[in-house]
Design a protein around this motif. Sequence first.
Motif, PDB file in Angstrom:
ATOM      1  N   GLU A 180       5.441  -7.532   6.463  1.00  0.00           N
ATOM      2  CA  GLU A 180       4.249  -7.440   7.008  1.00  0.00           C
ATOM      3  C   GLU A 180       3.127  -7.735   5.979  1.00  0.00           C
ATOM      4  O   GLU A 180       1.946  -8.509   6.459  1.00  0.00           O
ATOM      5  N   ALA A 181       3.427  -7.575   4.478  1.00  0.00           N
ATOM      6  CA  ALA A 181       2.408  -7.808   3.490  1.00  0.00           C
ATOM      7  C   ALA A 181       2.615  -9.425   3.510  1.00  0.00           C
ATOM      8  O   ALA A 181       1.317  -9.952   3.354  1.00  0.00           O
ATOM      9  N   TYR A 182       3.304 -10.076   3.291  1.00  0.00           N
ATOM     10  CA  TYR A 182       3.595 -11.687   3.297  1.00  0.00           C
ATOM     11  C   TYR A 182       3.271 -12.097   4.662  1.00  0.00           C
ATOM     12  O   TYR A 182       2.163 -13.264   4.546  1.00  0.00           O
ATOM     13  N   ASP A 183       3.108 -11.551   5.583  1.00  0.00           N
ATOM     14  CA  ASP A 183       2.431 -11.994   7.132  1.00  0.00           C
ATOM     15  C   ASP A 183       0.962 -12.002   6.832  1.00  0.00           C
ATOM     16  O   ASP A 183       0.122 -12.964   7.194  1.00  0.00           O
ATOM     17  N   VAL A 184       0.519 -10.865   6.361  1.00  0.00           N
ATOM     18  CA  VAL A 184      -0.994 -10.798   6.099  1.00  0.00           C
ATOM     19  C   VAL A 184      -1.342 -11.880   5.100  1.00  0.00           C
ATOM     20  O   VAL A 184      -2.648 -12.604   5.346  1.00  0.00           O
ATOM     21  N   GLY A 189      -4.750  -9.792  15.884  1.00  0.00           N
ATOM     22  CA  GLY A 189      -5.142  -8.860  14.689  1.00  0.00           C
ATOM     23  C   GLY A 189      -4.596  -9.684  13.337  1.00  0.00           C
ATOM     24  O   GLY A 189      -3.877 -10.711  13.695  1.00  0.00           O
ATOM     25  N   PRO A 190      -5.031  -9.323  12.219  1.00  0.00           N
ATOM     26  CA  PRO A 190      -4.397 -10.062  10.868  1.00  0.00           C
ATOM     27  C   PRO A 190      -2.849 -10.114  10.724  1.00  0.00           C
ATOM     28  O   PRO A 190      -2.501 -10.908   9.962  1.00  0.00           O
ATOM     29  N   GLY A 191      -2.191  -9.260  11.495  1.00  0.00           N
ATOM     30  CA  GLY A 191      -0.828  -9.075  11.334  1.00  0.00           C
ATOM     31  C   GLY A 191      -0.215  -8.635  12.425  1.00  0.00           C
ATOM     32  O   GLY A 191      -0.845  -8.406  13.538  1.00  0.00           O
ATOM     33  N   THR A 192       1.002  -8.524  12.548  1.00  0.00           N
ATOM     34  CA  THR A 192       1.914  -8.076  13.970  1.00  0.00           C
ATOM     35  C   THR A 192       2.313  -6.583  13.550  1.00  0.00           C
ATOM     36  O   THR A 192       3.398  -6.278  14.288  1.00  0.00           O
ATOM     37  N   LYS A 239      -5.079  -0.617   3.495  1.00  0.00           N
ATOM     38  CA  LYS A 239      -6.168  -1.418   3.007  1.00  0.00           C
ATOM     39  C   LYS A 239      -5.888  -2.814   2.976  1.00  0.00           C
ATOM     40  O   LYS A 239      -6.998  -3.541   3.514  1.00  0.00           O
ATOM     41  N   ALA A 240      -4.892  -3.554   2.911  1.00  0.00           N
ATOM     42  CA  ALA A 240      -4.825  -4.837   2.916  1.00  0.00           C
ATOM     43  C   ALA A 240      -4.883  -5.340   4.394  1.00  0.00           C
ATOM     44  O   ALA A 240      -5.395  -6.522   4.729  1.00  0.00           O
ATOM     45  N   TYR A 241      -4.163  -4.710   5.117  1.00  0.00           N
ATOM     46  CA  TYR A 241      -4.066  -5.058   6.669  1.00  0.00           C
ATOM     47  C   TYR A 241      -5.349  -5.008   7.440  1.00  0.00           C
ATOM     48  O   TYR A 241      -5.591  -5.676   8.338  1.00  0.00           O
ATOM     49  N   THR A 242      -6.098  -3.989   7.077  1.00  0.00           N
ATOM     50  CA  THR A 242      -7.641  -3.857   7.485  1.00  0.00           C
ATOM     51  C   THR A 242      -8.623  -4.538   7.038  1.00  0.00           C
ATOM     52  O   THR A 242      -9.803  -4.254   7.624  1.00  0.00           O
ATOM     53  N   ALA A 243      -8.499  -5.194   5.859  1.00  0.00           N
ATOM     54  CA  ALA A 243      -9.718  -5.960   5.122  1.00  0.00           C
ATOM     55  C   ALA A 243     -10.144  -6.920   6.174  1.00  0.00           C
ATOM     56  O   ALA A 243      -9.376  -7.775   6.763  1.00  0.00           O
ATOM     57  N   SER A 244     -11.186  -7.352   6.228  1.00  0.00           N
ATOM     58  CA  SER A 244     -11.809  -8.320   7.104  1.00  0.00           C
ATOM     59  C   SER A 244     -12.077  -9.773   6.511  1.00  0.00           C
ATOM     60  O   SER A 244     -11.544 -10.623   7.169  1.00  0.00           O
TER      61      SER A 244
END
Length: 697
Positions: free
Chosen positions: A78-82, A8-11, A49-54
Amino acid sequence: MFVVLLGGPGTFHILHAQESDTAAFRPRRRSFTILSQIENPQERRAFVKAYTASAPAQRYALAMAFIDAYPQSWLLAEAYDVAARASINLGVYKRALEEGRFSLRLKPENATLLVLMANLEARLGLFDQAESSARQALDDLNRFGRPGNIGRQKWKSLKSRLKASAYFALGRAYAAKALGTHLADRMLLNQAAGALNQATAWNPKDFEALYLRALVELRLGETSRAAGDLVRVAHSKDPLSTKAITRLRHTYSPAAFKELMKHPPKPYLTAKLGKQARDSQMSRAIKAGYAGSAACRPCHTMEYNTWRETGMSRMLRAYQPQNVMGDFSAGTVYKNPAGKVMIRMGRDPKPYFEVADSHGRWETFHVAYTIGSKWQQGYVTRAHNGSLHVLPVEYNALRKSWVDYWKVLDPPGSERANIALFDNLSTATNYQENCAVCHTSQLHTNSISNHPLQNATFREPGVDCEMCHGPSELHVREMRKKQPVSKAALDPPVAFWKLDKRAGVRICGQCHRQSAIRRIGPRGEMNFSAEGSSFIEAPLSRPYDVYSHRAFYKDGRFRQTTFIVEAFMRSACYRKGKAQCATCHSPHLTNFSSNRTSLKYKNDPNEMCLICHQSYRGRIVEHTHHPASSKASQCVSCHMPRIMNALMFKARSHQIEIPTADLTERFGQAESPNACLICHSHKDPRWAEQQLKQWKD
């Protein structure tokens, strides 16, 4: 090669979190999750919202908006990971490098991000950094267990792809370095081939790895192997197929090319998936079994006597009047914060606790065992069914008072922190399930019992000789017969001076590594081996994001001493050097009464560092910028500050790092303690950062 979408977009995992002080053998259901620990609902929604944005551009914009709005968030890593992953998808690689490195600074054990960074660094020509990131990723993939929200089969597939990508980054870095020299470096080419062998073994459909391996094989003169790889790529639907065909035409004659394409060579054996051959034969020492600590005394009298004085041997002791530290005098009580008496202490003549239940009824629990002998002492009572339970309060020797220790450790709502519930004698307070694995030796359970954990038995209370040195019955027999045999370093009884850092830390980590995933052995063994080739296994660790935030500072460092080994394994002394626990500590010193932490150089602590860092010998003041006789000129003051919560006091961090203050500026001293500001408390983080920068210059 980038595996941007792996996992996924992050861990970030929305997992049920755990307390940080028990060695549970099975996960418990908790009333809180990682996200639920974020008190601000707007902050939670912004991150999700940021984590799930496609779309990558939208995901990046939302991640940066979150970072700007919540610069001190627990979810900053996690935010910087995204953001880093979105930047890679957008092709903004240098920006992704900065964002990824900041995320890893806060939470270094992020294998999926490390794999991405390794490939990104290799792409940008940062080969040394790529090698470091890839090796750390592989180490973490071998070290940590499956995330709780990923199924076993999915994790197995994802882990294989991540390992393949990490090995590809290594191969790419080695190949580029080798081919960048005037004459191709054959040693580096062989290293590249070895890494790419592993990459293709973990992911046989990684055509980019196959193509690169073919190029390396051609430079090594292994044309037949190269042909096999190039033909496999040529027959694929991968974009590299055209390049592979061109390379085949350029390398081989038209007739050979036609034959290769018509009759592809069989793929050759590449690697064994990075696994070491496992010796299934039972060790003779393990088969012979355990002799008990008393068997060591005749030959190792000094070592036995010094061990008997340590906290290890006294970790659990059957009740004896002389062993009790707590105040059980008549009239002694423990009150809750509201001033209500919850526990009454006394003797009849044995010490006891009278505990008030939720209805105000009093029940008496006598002390059967004492836990600890140095800083704090807990007490164990025996229930009618034979199970052991840890009493709600403990006696702190430094404060000379009773404390509700569960409440100190556990997050709000913890069952065992509620003294009124103690009379339930639940699994939350059960000694065998939560504590005995580290406080007793050769813990064993009858696996056919209805309660296999709660009624476990142990051979010896406390930590005995064989918990560290291994089963010694065979050694005792051989020595009695005067027929010693040669043995490998890890054959029991082990000599620590012969062990490498990984083995040494693994032994100490049995008890000092909080995150270990513990399993009951096939014969009911809970903290020892009854079969196999090694007496000390290497258990996987739980991912750190399953633990309560109470275990960490916002800057990512560990707050609790139960994670002392995890902190040490982050240090450069361990990662890049040869340091292990026994480098500085020993349970066989003669001065334990005045040296409670068992330091080898108690009166000259700098010597523990100067053994390796010889260049600072004789120039300490030049390095520390403080008088030689001051505490500030002790290496540990700056590199191992007292910031970890121990038994109601601050212990030294074992992350052993160079101090900085930029994160202190962001999070504040309470959530990112800076060593300078511990002494210079009247100064601010900006002053500390400026001073540190001047010294580095």
